[in-house]
Design an enzyme around this catalytic site. Structure first.
Site, PDB file in Angstrom:
ATOM      1  N   ASP A 207      42.978  42.118  40.306  1.00 50.31           N
ATOM      2  CA  ASP A 207      41.721  42.199  39.580  1.00 50.31           C
ATOM      3  C   ASP A 207      41.813  41.295  38.358  1.00 50.31           C
ATOM      4  O   ASP A 207      42.820  41.298  37.648  1.00 50.31           O
ATOM      5  CB  ASP A 207      41.448  43.642  39.138  1.00 50.31           C
ATOM      6  CG  ASP A 207      40.098  43.778  38.452  1.00 50.31           C
ATOM      7  OD1 ASP A 207      39.114  44.043  39.169  1.00 50.31           O
ATOM      8  OD2 ASP A 207      40.037  43.625  37.219  1.00 50.31           O
ATOM      9  N   ASN A 215      31.485  36.280  32.556  1.00 50.16           N
ATOM     10  CA  ASN A 215      30.327  36.215  33.440  1.00 50.16           C
ATOM     11  C   ASN A 215      29.034  36.486  32.669  1.00 50.16           C
ATOM     12  O   ASN A 215      28.011  35.825  32.881  1.00 50.16           O
ATOM     13  CB  ASN A 215      30.497  37.223  34.573  1.00 50.16           C
ATOM     14  CG  ASN A 215      29.685  36.881  35.801  1.00 50.16           C
ATOM     15  OD1 ASN A 215      29.686  35.740  36.236  1.00 50.16           O
ATOM     16  ND2 ASN A 215      28.995  37.856  36.355  1.00 50.16           N
ATOM     17  N   ASP A 224      30.914  32.088  38.840  1.00 54.96           N
ATOM     18  CA  ASP A 224      31.170  31.718  40.239  1.00 54.96           C
ATOM     19  C   ASP A 224      32.172  30.573  40.333  1.00 54.96           C
ATOM     20  O   ASP A 224      33.049  30.574  41.201  1.00 54.96           O
ATOM     21  CB  ASP A 224      29.856  31.316  40.921  1.00 54.96           C
ATOM     22  CG  ASP A 224      28.967  32.515  41.235  1.00 54.96           C
ATOM     23  OD1 ASP A 224      29.447  33.660  41.116  1.00 54.96           O
ATOM     24  OD2 ASP A 224      27.789  32.294  41.596  1.00 54.96           O
ATOM     25  N   ASP A 250      35.278  40.507  41.309  1.00 53.63           N
ATOM     26  CA  ASP A 250      36.405  39.729  40.779  1.00 53.63           C
ATOM     27  C   ASP A 250      37.731  40.244  41.306  1.00 53.63           C
ATOM     28  O   ASP A 250      38.764  40.096  40.661  1.00 53.63           O
ATOM     29  CB  ASP A 250      36.395  39.743  39.247  1.00 53.63           C
ATOM     30  CG  ASP A 250      36.516  41.155  38.683  1.00 53.63           C
ATOM     31  OD1 ASP A 250      36.322  42.116  39.459  1.00 53.63           O
ATOM     32  OD2 ASP A 250      36.791  41.307  37.484  1.00 53.63           O
TER      33      ASP A 250
END
Length: 361
Positions: A207, A215, A224, A250
């Site tokens: 993670d 983000n 992205d 993620d």
């Protein structure tokens, strides 16, 4: 002086004149007639991806769209007035000419028909093209058959589309990595192989720490791009027999197949912590991220794919609770209840679909 030819609508019978000058003139007349009568029909048929041809009751070509010109090698002007069997010569799997075209069958049987699966078109230049073909009779307003419409396509393109669809069903659209479905399949296969060869399998659940602020503050396009860069680095770190999967959001999962001892997995985890902590230059921004990694092992921690995945997930959250930017191997004393409490805390959402935009951090 050439005799003026009558107006010929789409699908109507076109007389074939023996004189070549008259024949060429008649082909031009048909083309003009098609454009004059219903120009939108020609525009529409030229816009589709399939080849379309029409014939009259004698099997004479009365119309071809642009795709049909490309696939057969004939221009419409050249083809109009010629027999369908000449413009669309078909052979079977043994390169023997077929006894009847689909257009002839559609007219004689008054129904929609198709080619057998092993038929191919001999193009004007002599090359062979595998095609898929169907034909339907054309009726006038009184229900009388006036000809047939033949629709065909390059069969290899159909295979390409099928392969593309199969690929998309097993891979993440953003990163191109295998998705959860393909990972589960490969994990089950790796466990079976390890069982037979008395080897181990490791599953690393990753993670990205603090991905959500990146983000949210810099935008989804930057997020992205960062995920794609992470995926690229993960791929570069793995062996050919290993699998890197984007689990969702993620989160990534790595399958280490055919390892001999737990230290093999921890050594890979330590390498990933170093490689992925190096700066990323994304759209003019220099970004830094760290990882939380959980590790589970076959056969030490589980002997099936689902439990192995679940245990790696628990170990990853144990790393999260203990400072992040590190790795832990699964242990039975890790408390699943605390994991569940974390997932249900207000404002915390752990997505499992690539299109979701709320990310855990």
């Amino acid at each position: 002086m050439l005799q003026q030819r009558p107006f010929v609508p789409l699908g109507a019978e076109v007389p074939v004149w023996q004189d070549e000058t008259q024949t060429n003139a008649s082909r031009r007349d048909v083309t003009v007639a098609l454009n004059t009568e219903k120009p939108w029909v020609r525009v529409a048929l030229n816009a589709i991806v399939d080849a379309v041809m029409t014939v009259d009751l004698q099997g004479t070509i009365t119309y071809m769209n642009r795709v049909a010109e490309v696939l057969t090698g004939w221009s419409e002007i050249e083809a109009i007035g010629h027999p369908l069997a000449r413009v669309l010569p078909l052979v079977d799997g043994k390169s023997q000419p077929t006894s009847m075209t689909s257009g002839q069958r559609a007219i004689e049987e008054n129904r929609a028909v198709g080619l057998s699966l092993d038929c191919a078109l001999l193009r004007q230049d002599g090359s062979r093209l595998e095609i898929e073909d169907s034909a339907t009779p054309i009726h006038d307003r009184d229900g009388r058959i006036t000809g047939a419409v033949i629709v065909f396509r390059d069969a290899s393109m159909s295979q390409v589309m099928l392969e593309r669809m199969a690929y998309l069903a097993q891979h993440d659209a953003l990163t191109g990595l295998p998705n959860r479905a393909l990972m589960t399949e490969r994990l089950s296969r790796a466990i079976g192989l390890a069982r037979r060869n008395r080897l181990m399998v490791a599953l690393l659940y990753l993670d990205l720490d603090a991905f959500k602020p990146i983000n949210d503050k810099l935008g989804h396009a930057v997020g992205d791009s960062l995920l794609q860069a992470v995926a690229s680095r993960l791929r570069d770190c793995m062996r050919d027999i290993d699998t890197v999967c984007r689990q969702g959001g993620d989160e990534f999962v790595i399958l280490l197949a055919q390892i001999r001892k737990p230290e093999d997995a921890t050594r890979v985890a330590e390498k990933l912590l170093v490689v992925l902590s190096m700066p990323y230059c994304i759209q003019g921004q220099v970004l830094h991220i760290t990882l939380s990694i959980g590790i589970s092992l076959y056969p030490d921690d589980a002997d099936d794919a689902d439990t192995l995945m679940h245990n790696a997930d628990i170990a990853m959250y144990h790393t999260k609770r203990n400072g992040r930017n590190g790795h832990h191997c699964f242990a039975a004393e890790m408390n699943p209840q605390s994991i569940q409490r974390r997932r249900t805390e207000p404002g915390v959402h752990r997505p499992h679909h690539p299109s979701q935009r709320s990310f855990d951090f």
